[in-house]
Design a protein around this motif. Structure first.
Motif, PDB file in Angstrom:
ATOM      1  N   PRO A  24       0.799  -1.234   0.000  1.00  0.00           N
ATOM      2  CA  PRO A  24       0.000   0.000   0.000  1.00  0.00           C
ATOM      3  C   PRO A  24       0.829   1.280   0.000  1.00  0.00           C
ATOM      4  CG  PRO A  24      -0.248  -1.183   2.091  1.00  0.00           C
ATOM      5  CD  PRO A  24       0.494  -2.089   1.155  1.00  0.00           C
ATOM      6  N   ASP A  25       2.031   1.249   0.600  1.00  0.00           N
ATOM      7  CA  ASP A  25       2.849   2.477   0.613  1.00  0.00           C
ATOM      8  C   ASP A  25       3.344   2.843  -0.781  1.00  0.00           C
ATOM      9  OD1 ASP A  25       4.228   0.043   0.922  1.00  0.00           O
ATOM     10  OD2 ASP A  25       6.060   1.102   1.485  1.00  0.00           O
ATOM     11  N   LYS A  26       3.300   1.905  -1.721  1.00  0.00           N
ATOM     12  CA  LYS A  26       3.688   2.170  -3.125  1.00  0.00           C
ATOM     13  C   LYS A  26       2.453   2.090  -4.017  1.00  0.00           C
ATOM     14  CE  LYS A  26       8.281   1.755  -2.448  1.00  0.00           C
ATOM     15  NZ  LYS A  26       9.116   2.952  -2.533  1.00  0.00           N
ATOM     16  N   LEU A  27       1.292   2.270  -3.451  1.00  0.00           N
ATOM     17  CA  LEU A  27       0.033   2.106  -4.193  1.00  0.00           C
ATOM     18  C   LEU A  27       0.012   0.760  -4.938  1.00  0.00           C
ATOM     19  CD1 LEU A  27      -0.529   5.745  -5.563  1.00  0.00           C
ATOM     20  CD2 LEU A  27      -1.465   4.716  -3.502  1.00  0.00           C
ATOM     21  N   GLY A  66       0.945   0.286 -11.285  1.00  0.00           N
ATOM     22  CA  GLY A  66       1.787  -0.215 -12.380  1.00  0.00           C
ATOM     23  C   GLY A  66       3.152  -0.637 -11.882  1.00  0.00           C
ATOM     24  N   GLN A  67       4.096  -0.638 -12.797  1.00  0.00           N
ATOM     25  CA  GLN A  67       5.463  -1.049 -12.459  1.00  0.00           C
ATOM     26  C   GLN A  67       6.036  -0.166 -11.356  1.00  0.00           C
ATOM     27  OE1 GLN A  67       7.557  -3.566 -13.332  1.00  0.00           O
ATOM     28  NE2 GLN A  67       9.007  -2.632 -11.922  1.00  0.00           N
ATOM     29  N   ASP A  68       6.715  -0.768 -10.378  1.00  0.00           N
ATOM     30  CA  ASP A  68       7.438   0.005  -9.363  1.00  0.00           C
ATOM     31  C   ASP A  68       8.605   0.696 -10.056  1.00  0.00           C
ATOM     32  OD1 ASP A  68       9.145   0.935  -7.353  1.00  0.00           O
ATOM     33  OD2 ASP A  68       8.395  -0.569  -5.940  1.00  0.00           O
ATOM     34  N   LEU A  69       8.500   2.007 -10.182  1.00  0.00           N
ATOM     35  CA  LEU A  69       9.504   2.754 -10.935  1.00  0.00           C
ATOM     36  C   LEU A  69      10.812   2.868 -10.169  1.00  0.00           C
ATOM     37  CD1 LEU A  69       7.144   5.464 -12.464  1.00  0.00           C
ATOM     38  CD2 LEU A  69       8.035   3.400 -13.567  1.00  0.00           C
ATOM     39  N   GLY A  70      10.756   2.651  -8.867  1.00  0.00           N
ATOM     40  CA  GLY A  70      11.980   2.648  -8.067  1.00  0.00           C
ATOM     41  C   GLY A  70      12.935   1.545  -8.506  1.00  0.00           C
ATOM     42  N   ASP A  71      12.385   0.487  -9.097  1.00  0.00           N
ATOM     43  CA  ASP A  71      13.222  -0.628  -9.576  1.00  0.00           C
ATOM     44  C   ASP A  71      13.776  -0.372 -10.965  1.00  0.00           C
ATOM     45  OD1 ASP A  71      12.499  -1.851  -7.277  1.00  0.00           O
ATOM     46  OD2 ASP A  71      11.237  -3.403  -8.183  1.00  0.00           O
ATOM     47  N   ASP A  82      16.399  -3.447 -20.916  1.00  0.00           N
ATOM     48  CA  ASP A  82      15.503  -4.039 -21.915  1.00  0.00           C
ATOM     49  C   ASP A  82      14.096  -4.065 -21.311  1.00  0.00           C
ATOM     50  OD1 ASP A  82      14.017  -5.537 -23.634  1.00  0.00           O
ATOM     51  OD2 ASP A  82      15.392  -7.241 -23.726  1.00  0.00           O
ATOM     52  N   THR A  83      13.324  -2.998 -21.583  1.00  0.00           N
ATOM     53  CA  THR A  83      11.990  -2.903 -20.974  1.00  0.00           C
ATOM     54  C   THR A  83      11.030  -3.944 -21.552  1.00  0.00           C
ATOM     55  OG1 THR A  83      11.714  -1.043 -22.453  1.00  0.00           O
ATOM     56  CG2 THR A  83      11.965  -0.510 -20.149  1.00  0.00           C
ATOM     57  N   GLY A  84      11.323  -4.441 -22.760  1.00  0.00           N
ATOM     58  CA  GLY A  84      10.478  -5.492 -23.331  1.00  0.00           C
ATOM     59  C   GLY A  84      10.620  -6.797 -22.559  1.00  0.00           C
ATOM     60  N   GLY A 115      -1.094   2.876 -15.289  1.00  0.00           N
ATOM     61  CA  GLY A 115      -0.138   2.116 -16.086  1.00  0.00           C
ATOM     62  C   GLY A 115      -0.548   0.661 -16.197  1.00  0.00           C
ATOM     63  N   ALA A 116       0.428  -0.229 -15.979  1.00  0.00           N
ATOM     64  CA  ALA A 116       0.130  -1.661 -16.064  1.00  0.00           C
ATOM     65  C   ALA A 116      -0.891  -2.067 -14.996  1.00  0.00           C
ATOM     66  CB  ALA A 116       1.411  -2.468 -15.903  1.00  0.00           C
ATOM     67  N   GLY A 117      -0.996  -1.284 -13.932  1.00  0.00           N
ATOM     68  CA  GLY A 117      -2.001  -1.576 -12.898  1.00  0.00           C
ATOM     69  C   GLY A 117      -3.403  -1.361 -13.418  1.00  0.00           C
TER      70      GLY A 117
HETATM   71  O1  T3D Z   1      10.260  -0.941 -17.201  1.00  0.00           O
HETATM   72  C1  T3D Z   1       9.259  -1.647 -17.378  1.00  0.00           C
HETATM   73  O2  T3D Z   1       9.098  -2.701 -16.716  1.00  0.00           O
HETATM   74  C2  T3D Z   1       8.221  -1.261 -18.389  1.00  0.00           C
HETATM   75  C3  T3D Z   1       6.866  -1.548 -17.896  1.00  0.00           C
HETATM   76  C4  T3D Z   1       6.067  -0.590 -17.448  1.00  0.00           C
HETATM   77  C5  T3D Z   1       4.704  -0.832 -16.926  1.00  0.00           C
HETATM   78  C6  T3D Z   1       4.127   0.368 -16.243  1.00  0.00           C
HETATM   79  O3  T3D Z   1       3.243   0.208 -15.446  1.00  0.00           O
HETATM   80  S1  T3D Z   1       4.759   1.908 -16.640  1.00  0.00           S
HETATM   81  C7  T3D Z   1       3.755   2.993 -15.631  1.00  0.00           C
HETATM   82  C8  T3D Z   1       4.264   3.040 -14.227  1.00  0.00           C
HETATM   83  N1  T3D Z   1       3.374   3.773 -13.353  1.00  0.00           N
HETATM   84  C9  T3D Z   1       3.301   5.100 -13.352  1.00  0.00           C
HETATM   85  O4  T3D Z   1       3.937   5.802 -14.103  1.00  0.00           O
HETATM   86  C10 T3D Z   1       2.391   5.698 -12.297  1.00  0.00           C
HETATM   87  C11 T3D Z   1       3.232   6.447 -11.285  1.00  0.00           C
HETATM   88  N2  T3D Z   1       2.379   6.938 -10.222  1.00  0.00           N
HETATM   89  C12 T3D Z   1       1.625   8.038 -10.345  1.00  0.00           C
HETATM   90  O5  T3D Z   1       1.551   8.657 -11.402  1.00  0.00           O
HETATM   91  C13 T3D Z   1       0.856   8.475  -9.147  1.00  0.00           C
HETATM   92  O6  T3D Z   1       1.453   7.901  -8.006  1.00  0.00           O
HETATM   93  C14 T3D Z   1      -0.635   8.058  -9.207  1.00  0.00           C
HETATM   94  C15 T3D Z   1      -1.341   8.894 -10.285  1.00  0.00           C
HETATM   95  C16 T3D Z   1      -0.817   6.581  -9.495  1.00  0.00           C
HETATM   96  C17 T3D Z   1      -1.276   8.369  -7.835  1.00  0.00           C
HETATM   97  O7  T3D Z   1      -0.998   9.699  -7.483  1.00  0.00           O
HETATM   98  P1  T3D Z   1      -1.241  10.160  -5.966  1.00  0.00           P
HETATM   99  O8  T3D Z   1      -0.951  11.628  -5.939  1.00  0.00           O
HETATM  100  O9  T3D Z   1      -2.573   9.691  -5.524  1.00  0.00           O
HETATM  101  O10 T3D Z   1      -0.166   9.351  -5.082  1.00  0.00           O
HETATM  102  P2  T3D Z   1       1.422   9.610  -4.980  1.00  0.00           P
HETATM  103  O11 T3D Z   1       1.673  10.551  -3.877  1.00  0.00           O
HETATM  104  O12 T3D Z   1       1.983   9.959  -6.315  1.00  0.00           O
HETATM  105  O13 T3D Z   1       1.930   8.147  -4.612  1.00  0.00           O
HETATM  106  C18 T3D Z   1       1.871   7.634  -3.282  1.00  0.00           C
HETATM  107  C19 T3D Z   1       3.147   6.905  -3.008  1.00  0.00           C
HETATM  108  O14 T3D Z   1       3.226   5.783  -3.911  1.00  0.00           O
HETATM  109  C20 T3D Z   1       4.374   7.771  -3.279  1.00  0.00           C
HETATM  110  O15 T3D Z   1       5.388   7.389  -2.387  1.00  0.00           O
HETATM  111  P3  T3D Z   1       5.789   8.349  -1.142  1.00  0.00           P
HETATM  112  O16 T3D Z   1       6.139   9.683  -1.703  1.00  0.00           O
HETATM  113  O17 T3D Z   1       4.539   8.394  -0.286  1.00  0.00           O
HETATM  114  O18 T3D Z   1       6.921   7.620  -0.483  1.00  0.00           O
HETATM  115  C21 T3D Z   1       4.773   7.344  -4.676  1.00  0.00           C
HETATM  116  O19 T3D Z   1       6.128   7.543  -4.963  1.00  0.00           O
HETATM  117  C22 T3D Z   1       4.453   5.855  -4.627  1.00  0.00           C
HETATM  118  N3  T3D Z   1       4.227   5.352  -5.997  1.00  0.00           N
HETATM  119  C23 T3D Z   1       3.145   5.598  -6.776  1.00  0.00           C
HETATM  120  N4  T3D Z   1       3.306   4.958  -7.944  1.00  0.00           N
HETATM  121  C24 T3D Z   1       4.481   4.326  -7.889  1.00  0.00           C
HETATM  122  C25 T3D Z   1       5.081   4.573  -6.650  1.00  0.00           C
HETATM  123  N5  T3D Z   1       6.267   4.071  -6.313  1.00  0.00           N
HETATM  124  C26 T3D Z   1       6.897   3.303  -7.245  1.00  0.00           C
HETATM  125  N6  T3D Z   1       6.373   3.024  -8.455  1.00  0.00           N
HETATM  126  C27 T3D Z   1       5.182   3.508  -8.824  1.00  0.00           C
HETATM  127  N7  T3D Z   1       4.658   3.169 -10.031  1.00  0.00           N
END
Ligand code: T3D
Length: 264
Positions: A24-27, A66-71, A82-84, A115-117
């Motif tokens: 939940p801390d990373k949604l 979606g994907q944990d972008l921290g990784d 290689d994101t594919g 994203g993927a989520g």
């Molecule tokens: O490389 C590959 O594998 C390619 C494959 C890719 C597949 C994908 O899914 S790419 C897309 C990845 N996802 C995103 O780009 C979404 C990123 N997140 C956001 O845009 C926003 O968090 C949301 C719109 C989903 C929600 O916004 P909000 O304002 O309600 O929440 P927040 O404050 O941004 O997020 C809360 C916490 O979750 C925050 O951490 P903190 O600051 O409290 O410690 C945030 O960093 C963390 N978090 C949210 N999304 C991700 C994440 N941490 C890591 N990875 C995430 N995707």
């Protein structure tokens, strides 16, 4: 059977099981461990004849970001990733597994799905969205294209204009709009989400698993079949249904004016 999962919860219930994404801390963003645990949970559901429907939901305020972008941050000097490969190893098999699973898959989208989520949620057979949920094709915002089945499912459920707009802008769609557009089965009040999703899963658990499996196969196959091929498939699958005991039980129950018992 107890499972030692860290990133998900797996809870069998009466006729179905609930899988909760649990970071939940990373949604509830996906990491490799979550993918491995999801595979193991689906294996467990498939191996248990008492589990005849599967519900996916998220812990906390999000469904999955979606994907944990921290990784995905490169260290100094590290070449491009290689994101594919991550899609081929994790996301693509997950989507195919859900669509091919011989039981209904329900998503109970409790909060933001990005994203993927988002596309994982929409790969379910039936999606319920809590009124406060929102959907985001977040890929474009970080320089990526749509994945996890989005480019397949979105034009089919939304039509190409809405699919393009949704994917190209990365703007969120609220749950009520998602239901109006046919992206999800229903938008429900937040506090009834799990009741609605699990209620349907329990209903599916008592229904003919044969019929549900064949319906799923038929409707999935129609996406790429022409009418003649689809009619032939309907005949083939109906033949399969007709040979299974559920059909006779269904007929008898109807004639005897009682509820069918498909799982004695
Ligand atoms: O490389 C590959 O594998 C390619 C494959 C890719 C597949 C994908 O899914 S790419 C897309 C990845 N996802 C995103 O780009 C979404 C990123 N997140 C956001 O845009 C926003 O968090 C949301 C719109 C989903 C929600 O916004 P909000 O304002 O309600 O929440 P927040 O404050 O941004 O997020 C809360 C916490 O979750 C925050 O951490 P903190 O600051 O409290 O410690 C945030 O960093 C963390 N978090 C949210 N999304 C991700 C994440 N941490 C890591 N990875 C995430 N995707």
């Amino acid at each position: 059977m107890a499972h030692d999962f860290e990133t998900i919860l797996y809870e069998p219930a009466d006729g179905y099981a609930v899988v909760t994404l649990n970071r939940p801390d990373k949604l509830n963003a996906f990491n490799d461990q979550m993918h491995a645990e999801l595979r193991a949970a689906i294996d467990a559901a498939e191996a248990d004849t008492a589990v005849r429907a599967l519900v996916f939901t998220g812990a906390g305020r999000g469904f999955c970001a979606g994907q944990d972008l921290g990784d995905r941050v490169l260290s100094e000097g590290e070449g491009p990733r290689d994101t594919g490969a991550g899609l081929e190893a994790n996301y693509n098999p997950l989507v195919l597994r859900l669509r091919g699973l011989a039981m209904p898959v329900i998503s109970a989208i409790n909060g933001v799905a990005a994203g993927a989520g988002c596309n994982f949620a929409l790969a379910a057979d039936i999606a319920f969205a809590a009124r406060s949920a929102r959907f985001i094709q977040a890929f474009v915002k970080i320089g990526l294209t749509v994945d996890c089945g989005g480019s397949y499912f979105l034009p089919r459920s939304l039509g190409s204009q809405r699919a393009m707009g949704f994917a190209m802008t990365g703007d969120p769609i609220e749950a009520e709009q998602a239901a109006d557009w046919g992206l999800v089965w229903k938008c429900v009040d937040d506090d009834t989400l799990m009741e609605e999703a699990c209620g349907l899963a329990a209903r599916f658990g008592a229904m003919s698993s044969v019929a549900l499996d064949l319906i799923k196969r038929s409707i999935n196959a129609s996406a790429t079949n022409d009418i003649a091929t689809q009619l032939a498939l309907e005949a083939e699958l109906q033949r399969e249904a007709g040979k299974a005991p559920d059909y006779q039980e269904g007929i008898r129950a109807f004639l005897e004016k009682r509820a069918p018992n498909y799982h004695p």
